[in-house]
Design a protein around this motif. Structure first.
Motif, mmCIF file in Angstrom:
data_model
loop_
_atom_site.group_PDB
_atom_site.id
_atom_site.type_symbol
_atom_site.label_atom_id
_atom_site.label_comp_id
_atom_site.label_asym_id
_atom_site.label_seq_id
_atom_site.Cartn_x
_atom_site.Cartn_y
_atom_site.Cartn_z
ATOM 1 N N CYS A 44 0.833 -1.217 0.000
ATOM 2 C CA CYS A 44 0.000 0.000 0.000
ATOM 3 C C CYS A 44 0.863 1.261 0.000
ATOM 4 O O CYS A 44 0.519 2.253 -0.663
ATOM 5 N N ASN A 45 1.959 1.240 0.731
ATOM 6 C CA ASN A 45 2.844 2.405 0.744
ATOM 7 C C ASN A 45 3.427 2.665 -0.635
ATOM 8 O O ASN A 45 3.586 3.813 -1.055
ATOM 9 N N MET A 46 3.731 1.589 -1.358
ATOM 10 C CA MET A 46 4.245 1.743 -2.714
ATOM 11 C C MET A 46 3.186 2.356 -3.633
ATOM 12 O O MET A 46 3.466 3.262 -4.422
ATOM 13 N N LEU A 47 1.934 1.864 -3.505
ATOM 14 C CA LEU A 47 0.864 2.405 -4.348
ATOM 15 C C LEU A 47 0.627 3.886 -4.036
ATOM 16 O O LEU A 47 0.423 4.699 -4.943
ATOM 17 N N PHE A 48 0.661 4.230 -2.748
ATOM 18 C CA PHE A 48 0.429 5.621 -2.388
ATOM 19 C C PHE A 48 1.563 6.522 -2.890
ATOM 20 O O PHE A 48 1.333 7.643 -3.324
ATOM 21 N N LYS A 49 2.791 5.996 -2.830
ATOM 22 C CA LYS A 49 3.923 6.766 -3.345
ATOM 23 C C LYS A 49 3.725 7.068 -4.825
ATOM 24 O O LYS A 49 4.030 8.166 -5.306
ATOM 25 N N ARG A 101 -4.806 -7.704 -3.670
ATOM 26 C CA ARG A 101 -5.754 -7.465 -4.778
ATOM 27 C C ARG A 101 -6.794 -6.435 -4.355
ATOM 28 O O ARG A 101 -7.130 -5.518 -5.101
ATOM 29 N N VAL A 102 -7.315 -6.617 -3.124
ATOM 30 C CA VAL A 102 -8.301 -5.667 -2.610
ATOM 31 C C VAL A 102 -7.684 -4.275 -2.512
ATOM 32 O O VAL A 102 -8.321 -3.266 -2.863
ATOM 33 N N ALA A 103 -6.437 -4.196 -2.065
ATOM 34 C CA ALA A 103 -5.757 -2.906 -1.930
ATOM 35 C C ALA A 103 -5.618 -2.216 -3.283
ATOM 36 O O ALA A 103 -5.842 -1.011 -3.414
ATOM 37 N N THR A 104 -5.241 -2.993 -4.300
ATOM 38 C CA THR A 104 -5.076 -2.423 -5.646
ATOM 39 C C THR A 104 -6.375 -1.778 -6.124
ATOM 40 O O THR A 104 -6.390 -0.645 -6.620
ATOM 41 N N LYS A 105 -7.471 -2.507 -5.948
ATOM 42 C CA LYS A 105 -8.769 -1.967 -6.379
ATOM 43 C C LYS A 105 -9.180 -0.781 -5.518
ATOM 44 O O LYS A 105 -9.806 0.163 -6.013
ATOM 45 N N ALA A 106 -8.828 -0.808 -4.225
ATOM 46 C CA ALA A 106 -9.163 0.310 -3.345
ATOM 47 C C ALA A 106 -8.465 1.593 -3.798
ATOM 48 O O ALA A 106 -9.007 2.695 -3.665
ATOM 49 N N PHE A 107 -7.260 1.455 -4.361
ATOM 50 C CA PHE A 107 -6.538 2.611 -4.886
ATOM 51 C C PHE A 107 -7.015 2.985 -6.289
ATOM 52 O O PHE A 107 -6.466 3.877 -6.926
ATOM 53 N N ASN A 108 -8.026 2.286 -6.788
ATOM 54 C CA ASN A 108 -8.623 2.562 -8.102
ATOM 55 C C ASN A 108 -7.617 2.307 -9.231
ATOM 56 O O ASN A 108 -7.563 3.050 -10.214
ATOM 57 N N ILE A 109 -6.846 1.257 -9.081
ATOM 58 C CA ILE A 109 -5.852 0.870 -10.086
ATOM 59 C C ILE A 109 -6.262 -0.480 -10.667
ATOM 60 O O ILE A 109 -6.724 -1.367 -9.945
#
Length: 928
Positions: A44-49, A101-109
């Motif tokens: 998640c930190n990577m996605l937010f970055k 997978r859930v995190a990826t979709k939560a970030f709308n990616i």
């Protein structure tokens, strides 16, 4: 936005990143329920970055995270041993895969995976599409297998090292450009993915050959020109294997893509989706950062209950404040403090991890929270030099003097010595003439308190309970070939690292000690965990004698047997072919011999996994011979060859290490080498135990609990008929068959008894109809019918299972008969994980009680055999192995059997007797 010139696609290798995050970052668990979330946090930190950095010339216009699908890929059809060497994912990582997978979709990616293909293939196909459309591509990964895609607008980015990988970097790594990477990989092979390659040819040699001949095909066509005989022979004889390897390493740029590139356009996250997910994961810091970025209020994340809160207020951990003890006067002050307090946390630093051979480098002590010291003893000069010198660094105490001063303290019964993983340090001290006692162990305290919630290493415990990440050892030693040993670390840096370990251990001890009573596990810790430490340490130091010549002869015999099997297989086939090639095996079986069941993979070649061959082996000789050949090949490489490397040069014995915390249920695990997994189901597998021998004048004896888990099941499920059968000494499997199938005992057939035995043991582990069908090779409906009938005849078992699952759901743990708690945080999970969690909860009290019983026996054993010429050497689940003087065998068996059969008393009185079978012999195979 349509995808074309000016667009920039970021492709994130999700699967690789999860593993990188898991291994690179400190473990982390959700405080409310113990769910492992460290890899998810890093992900998640990577996605937010990425969201934060979405500006400037390198920002993506389109983005997707690509995952490996859980099933096999088309490469397994090409080569059924592809990735066969990979160990299963760590237990604490498994529940994190779906969360990413859930995190990826939560970030709308966009979140992409495809059955039958690996993430790398999808990345390859998307990269080519984007490049052909005129766009740029950045692959966020450091995976060498993706480097064949670099160039022409495609580059890679290693997010962990913040490093871009272009054509130049690929050439540095492989010695060739990206367009020839697959040629080099095909020759060099890959042990991680089990790509065979050309034996004896590594990356450097492969690059030299490809650069000289231009490409792999030309090299193989002109292999006769190679001057080096061995290299020439390898290329000629292994051509098909090398060509197969190229197929395995070549990414499929034609992987079908069933969506348009436009759907990958970067989208802003939806705060109403993302923030609740982050809050649910209890990522407090990241939730606030995301909320601040979006400009909304962060959701409130409830603090865990008081029992789960980290340490009480304590001074912050500050490694710069620790003392380096360089002389006797300074050391005496610390010894006096320890005597005054009545306790001292202790840790050792050594030159490696094998306690039987490493050297002591230094010792750290802590007596008060925040106050710790390090006593350097054998640090060497030249820490910045890979080779260094053997000259001792200045400013250290003499090793002999320091140990003489510490010995009375470490052996004093009035002072508690606190360790994290005491067994390791105690073995080190024993080798230096110091017998440490009494001890406490924060590793085992955590295990008694938290089995099933998380693992119990110091980094995990410090992160979770002290909210502190310890100094990583890699920052001092480095990694890979350039890594140094601890005696080459500068003393000032070593002091911070080592003393911090002692300080953390003391803090954890002060926190865990009162929690043992509050959580009603004091008895488990005091009677099952702590007293086992010196017993295991002595067993490990005893070791077991292994005859290298026997192993060598077995390796040679296996090689000859494999050659004979190959000849037999060739004769059955009517032609010679490579038995190690699944493709050639498939061609012979399904085309030439026209056997049923052949399935071709995407490449048009047959797949021949073990289950396909096992089905064919019931009717044809050749598949059975191929299975025999494969089994021998595995035995040779995994056991008879590898075990020889574990023989201690000084003792001539193999010294395994036992992990008390290796399983949530209390079962011990064995490592370096693992002596609990030596195969016993085949005659060749059992022969490996012949190499484990008694010393001259001695005999090995094996004492093994008979069907202990079935006996415990009969007790806990209150099955009167099973209990009576055990009391009467009946054949339990025959009795079960008689009950289930209405067959009188005097008319019992071996086949009916075998089916009952499979059900008896299968039920303990929650076997499904499908699993039993595979075990018995019968239709699934028939197998399910057996299980249903079993529960009808023994209704107490189903009642026990239902009650246990209900208890686990209510309390989030299950218990053994001795009070050991095995936490079940995932018992409420949905989907496939639910079935696994229920089966684990049902089995844990049974397996855990059996583990507790043999622990109780082991703890009593040293006193019982102290006057006998006998040593306890090994524990293999329900079996104990001893080395005994020839003239004391019968006496020792009587003593040991009495201890084992009465080990549950007086804490638990079982309704069924425990029975122990004994065997003797010059080697383990004869004794078992």
């Amino acid at each position: 936005m349509s995808f074309g010139t000016g667009c920039h696609l970021h492709l994130i290798d999700g699967s690789a990143f999860i593993f990188r995050a898991f291994h690179a970052l400190p473990p982390l668990t959700r405080k409310s329920d113990g769910l492992p979330i460290g890899a998810v946090a890093g992900f998640c930190n990577m996605l937010f970055k990425m969201v934060e950095d979405n500006t400037g010339p390198n920002a993506p216009t389109h983005v997707a995270v690509i995952f490996d699908h859980s099933g096999k890929s088309f490469r397994n059809d090409l080569y059924d041993l592809y990735k066969a060497n990979r160990p299963p994912a760590p237990e604490e990582l498994v529940p994190q895969f779906p969360l990413t997978r859930v995190a990826t979709k939560a970030f709308n990616i966009a979140c992409i995976e495809k059955e039958g293909y690996e993430a790398d293939d999808i990345i390859a196909a998307l990269s080519v599409q984007a490049r052909e459309a005129g766009g740029r591509v950045t692959i966020i990964s450091s995976d060498k297998d993706l480097m064949q895609l670099v160039g022409g607008g495609v580059e890679m980015f290693d997010a962990m090292k913040n490093k871009r990988i272009g054509v130049e970097q690929v050439e540095e790594k492989f010695g060739v450009g990206p367009d020839r990477v697959i040629d080099v990989q095909a020759l060099a092979g890959d042990s991680v993915d089990n790509v065979p390659g050309a034996p004896g040819i590594g990356i450097k040699t492969a690059a030299l050959l490809i650069n000289e001949y231009g490409d792999l095909e030309t090299l193989l066509d002109r292999a006769e020109e190679i001057k080096q005989p061995k290299r020439r022979q390898t290329l000629l004889e292994k051509r098909e294997q090398i060509e197969l390897s190229k197929q395995l390493v070549t990414l499929d740029v034609n992987t079908p893509i069933d969506f348009s590139m436009e759907t990958l356009e970067v989208q802003d996250p939806d705060p109403e989706v993302l923030l609740p997910f982050l809050a649910e994961m209890e990522f407090r810091t990241l939730t606030k950062r995301v909320a601040d970025k979006i400009g909304v209020d962060a959701p409130i994340i409830a603090e865990p209950k008081a029992a789960e809160v980290a340490a009480p207020e304590q001074p912050a951990i500050d490694p710069d404040k620790y003392e380096c003890v360089r002389d006797a006067e300074a050391l005496q002050r610390w010894i006096d403090l320890a005597y005054k307090r009545g306790w001292v946390a202790v840790d050792t630093e050594t030159t490696g991890l094998d306690e039987m051979v490493v050297d002591l480098v230094g010792i750290s002590l802590a007596v008060e929270v925040g106050e710790a010291c390090y006593i350097p003893l054998t640090h060497k000069d030249g820490s910045d030099d890979l080779f260094g010198t053997d000259q001792l660094s200045d400013g250290q105490m003499n090793e002999v003097q320091a140990l003489e001063m510490l010995k009375p303290l470490l052996e004093d019964p009035a002072v508690i010595k606190v360790f994290q993983n005491a067994k390791y340090d105690c073995k080190i001290f024993t080798r230096y003439g110091v017998n440490v006692a009494p001890i406490d162990d924060t590793l085992l305290m955590s295990y008694a308190l938290n089995a099933g919630r998380h693992n119990h290493g110091m980094d995990v415990l410090s992160e979770r309970y002290l909210d502190h990440s310890p100094i990583p050892i890699k920052s001092l030693l480095g990694t890979g070939k350039s890594a140094i040993t601890f005696d080459r670390v500068a003393i000032d840096e070593a002091t911070k690292y080592a003393a911090e370990d002692a300080d953390i251990t003391l803090r954890l001890w002060q926190m865990f000690k009162p929690q043992l009573h509050a959580n009603q596990v004091t008895t488990v810790y005091e009677t099952l965990e702590r007293p086992l430490v010196p017993v295991l340490a002595q067993m490990e130091m005893n070791g077991v004698q292994v005859d290298r010549d026997t192993l060598s002869r077995m390796s040679n015999a296996f090689a000859q047997k494999m050659a004979a099997l190959e000849a037999e297989i060739h004769e059955l086939a009517g032609e010679t072919f490579n038995v190690g090639s699944p493709a050639q095996v498939g061609q012979i079986l399904f085309e030439k011999m026209e056997l049923p069941g052949g399935k071709k993979g995407k490449t048009g070649k047959y797949s021949t996994p073990a289950d396909v061959l096992e089905d064919l082996a019931t009717e044809h000789d050749m598949p059975a011979r191929i299975l025999d050949w494969r089994q021998l090949s595995k035995l040779k490489s995994t056991y008879t060859d590898a075990l020889q490397t574990h023989i201690n040069a000084e003792t001539g014995r193999v010294h395994t290490s036992y992990l008390q915390t290796g399983a949530n249920t209390g079962r011990l695990a064995s490592t370096d080498p693992n002596l609990q997994n030596i195969p016993v189901r085949t005659e060749d597998g059992r022969r490996i135990r012949e190499a484990f021998v008694a010393a001259p004048g001695n005999t090995l004896i094996s004492l093994d609990y008979s069907q202990i888990e079935l006996r415990i099941l009969a007790h806990v499920a209150r099955i009167d008929s099973l209990k009576q059968a055990f009391r009467d000494g009946h054949d339990i499997h025959a009795m079960t068959a008689s009950e289930m199938f209405d067959v009188p005992l005097d008319e019992m057939t071996p086949d009916i008894r075998r089916q009952a035995k499979a059900i008896n043991f299968g039920v303990i582990y929650g076997i499904s109809g499908f699993g039993l069908a595979r075990n018995l090779r019968i239709p699934r409906g028939e197998a399910q019918g057996f299980i249903n009938r079993y529960f009808e005849r023994f209704p107490g078992i189903k009642e026990y299972m239902d009650d246990t699952v209900a208890f686990a759901k209510d309390h989030k743990y299950v218990q053994t008969l001795f009070g050991r708690k095995i936490h079940t945080p995932e018992i409420g999970a949905k989907g496939p994980q639910a079935g696994f969690a229920k089966r684990a909860a049902i089995n844990a009290p049974i397996q855990g009680t059996a583990a507790d019983i043999i622990r109780r026996a082991m703890i009593r054993m040293p006193d019982a055999i102290k006057d006998l010429p006998a040593k306890m050497l090994l524990q293999v689940h329900d079996e104990l192995i001893f080395e005994v003087a020839d003239d004391a065998v019968d006496q020792t068996i009587d003593v040991v059997r009495d201890i084992m059969e009465n080990a549950a008393d007086p804490a638990v009185h079982l309704d069924v007797p425990l029975v122990v079978d004994a065997g003797t012999g010059a080697n383990w195979a004869q004794a078992h």
